[in-house]
Design a protein around this motif. Structure first.
Motif, short mmCIF file in Angstrom:
data_model
loop_
_atom_site.label_atom_id
_atom_site.label_comp_id
_atom_site.label_asym_id
_atom_site.label_seq_id
_atom_site.Cartn_x
_atom_site.Cartn_y
_atom_site.Cartn_z
N CYS A 1 8.41 -3.06 8.07
CA CYS A 1 8.97 -1.79 7.57
C CYS A 1 8.67 -1.64 6.09
O CYS A 1 9.05 -2.51 5.29
N GLU A 2 8.04 -0.54 5.70
CA GLU A 2 7.73 -0.29 4.30
C GLU A 2 8.11 1.13 3.93
O GLU A 2 7.74 2.09 4.62
N TYR A 3 8.84 1.28 2.84
CA TYR A 3 9.32 2.59 2.41
C TYR A 3 8.21 3.45 1.79
O TYR A 3 8.12 4.65 2.05
N LEU A 4 7.32 2.83 1.00
CA LEU A 4 6.34 3.60 0.23
C LEU A 4 4.98 3.63 0.92
O LEU A 4 4.39 2.58 1.20
N PRO A 5 4.45 4.82 1.18
CA PRO A 5 3.12 4.92 1.81
C PRO A 5 2.03 4.20 1.02
O PRO A 5 1.12 3.61 1.61
N LYS A 6 2.10 4.24 -0.31
CA LYS A 6 1.09 3.57 -1.14
C LYS A 6 1.07 2.07 -0.85
O LYS A 6 0.00 1.46 -0.72
N HIS A 7 2.25 1.46 -0.76
CA HIS A 7 2.31 0.03 -0.46
C HIS A 7 1.76 -0.24 0.93
O HIS A 7 1.05 -1.23 1.14
N ALA A 8 2.09 0.62 1.87
CA ALA A 8 1.62 0.44 3.24
C ALA A 8 0.10 0.49 3.32
O ALA A 8 -0.52 -0.26 4.08
N GLU A 9 -0.51 1.39 2.53
CA GLU A 9 -1.97 1.49 2.52
C GLU A 9 -2.61 0.20 2.02
O GLU A 9 -3.59 -0.29 2.59
N VAL A 10 -2.06 -0.35 0.93
CA VAL A 10 -2.59 -1.61 0.38
C VAL A 10 -2.40 -2.73 1.39
O VAL A 10 -3.31 -3.55 1.62
N ALA A 11 -1.23 -2.78 2.01
CA ALA A 11 -0.94 -3.83 2.98
C ALA A 11 -1.89 -3.75 4.17
O ALA A 11 -2.38 -4.78 4.66
N ARG A 12 -2.17 -2.54 4.66
CA ARG A 12 -3.06 -2.40 5.82
C ARG A 12 -4.44 -2.97 5.52
O ARG A 12 -5.03 -3.67 6.34
N VAL A 13 -4.97 -2.67 4.34
CA VAL A 13 -6.28 -3.22 3.97
C VAL A 13 -6.22 -4.75 3.92
O VAL A 13 -7.11 -5.43 4.44
N ASN A 14 -5.16 -5.29 3.33
CA ASN A 14 -5.04 -6.74 3.22
C ASN A 14 -4.90 -7.42 4.58
O ASN A 14 -5.49 -8.48 4.82
N LEU A 15 -4.12 -6.82 5.46
CA LEU A 15 -3.93 -7.38 6.80
C LEU A 15 -5.23 -7.37 7.59
O LEU A 15 -5.57 -8.35 8.26
N ASP A 16 -5.98 -6.28 7.48
CA ASP A 16 -7.25 -6.20 8.19
C ASP A 16 -8.26 -7.19 7.62
O ASP A 16 -9.01 -7.84 8.37
N MET A 17 -8.29 -7.32 6.29
CA MET A 17 -9.20 -8.28 5.66
C MET A 17 -8.88 -9.71 6.08
O MET A 17 -9.77 -10.57 6.16
N ALA A 18 -7.60 -9.98 6.34
CA ALA A 18 -7.17 -11.32 6.74
C ALA A 18 -7.47 -11.61 8.21
O ALA A 18 -7.27 -12.74 8.68
N GLY A 19 -7.92 -10.59 8.94
CA GLY A 19 -8.28 -10.79 10.34
C GLY A 19 -7.09 -10.80 11.29
O GLY A 19 -7.25 -11.19 12.45
N ILE A 20 -5.94 -10.35 10.82
CA ILE A 20 -4.76 -10.35 11.69
C ILE A 20 -4.15 -8.95 11.79
O ILE A 20 -3.02 -8.78 12.25
N GLY A 21 -4.92 -7.94 11.40
CA GLY A 21 -4.40 -6.58 11.43
C GLY A 21 -4.02 -6.11 12.82
O GLY A 21 -3.10 -5.30 12.97
#
Length: 232
Positions: A97-117
């Protein structure tokens, strides 16, 4: 020294040096995790992600508990989500759960880069609304086996209650930032955050649905700690 939710945290040089040694010698975070930390800084986020040794602990607790369905309250740049998702089986699922869309966007990129998105579902919006929606979602894959709470401290007790309601007997709940530079002994040090932390700790101690303990820590995030509970 840094501010977390408007409250100043201070780290002693020795605490930081020991943490860095342990991270290098024992924890050994991979490139994806290091990138997640740097991406948060580049995006102007506060440096409030869990320390690497705490992140590795979350991963191991997910593994030790046999969790297949994890809930996280507070995503930021996805650092702790990466750790926990790495501890899940390939068909496991993590909802964060993330309140801020900006944080969620950064997190999505990081999760996908880590191979566990593919394991992680980011829900954007006020966490209490997201949690209520999860409770009514007929497509939800059963109760959560593991819950990590690391969001606004004012709502810690509410998040804890939802963790129990969305869990099952045996669900493990970890709550971060429960010492808060000792403000739990003097909530006047931070009248915004400390009362919420105290309320959640007292709830853990008295709620018959939980069996819990709390550990104080020192490190790059200052004098703090975490609580761990099991739904009974």
């Amino acid at each position: 020294m840094f501010e977390h939710n408007g409250f100043e945290h201070k780290a002693q040089p020795g605490w930081v040096a020991v943490e860095e040694y342990l991270s290098t010698a024992v924890v050994r975070p991979n490139a994806a995790l290091k990138h997640a930390v740097q991406s948060a800084l580049d995006a102007g986020m506060p440096p409030i992600e869990v320390a690497p040794n705490a992140g590795k602990l979350l991963k191991m607790l997910v593994q030790l508990s046999g969790a297949r369905h994890v809930l996280e309250i507070g995503t930021l740049a996805g650092f702790s989500a990466i750790w926990m998702a790495q501890g899940l089986p390939d068909d496991g699922r993590l909802v964060t759960c993330e309140y801020l869309p900006k944080h969620a966007e950064v997190a999505r990129v990081n999760l996908d880069m880590a191979g566990i998105g593919h394991k992680v579902d980011i829900r954007i919006g006020p966490a209490l609304e997201t949690l209520a929606a999860l409770a009514e979602d007929p497509m939800r894959d059963g109760p959560f086996d593991f819950v990590f709470i690391d969001a606004d401290k004012e709502n810690d007790s509410n998040y804890l209650d939802w963790a129990i309601r969305l869990g099952r007997p045996g669900t493990v709940i970890v709550m971060d930032n429960v010492i808060w530079e000792g403000a739990i002994l003097d909530p006047s040090m931070d009248e915004v955050n400390a009362p919420g932390i105290v309320g959640a700790l007292e709830m853990m101690g008295r709620d018959p649905r939980l069996d819990a303990t709390a550990i104080q820590t020192v490190g790059s995030k200052g004098w703090d700690g975490f609580a761990i509970a099991r739904v009974v």
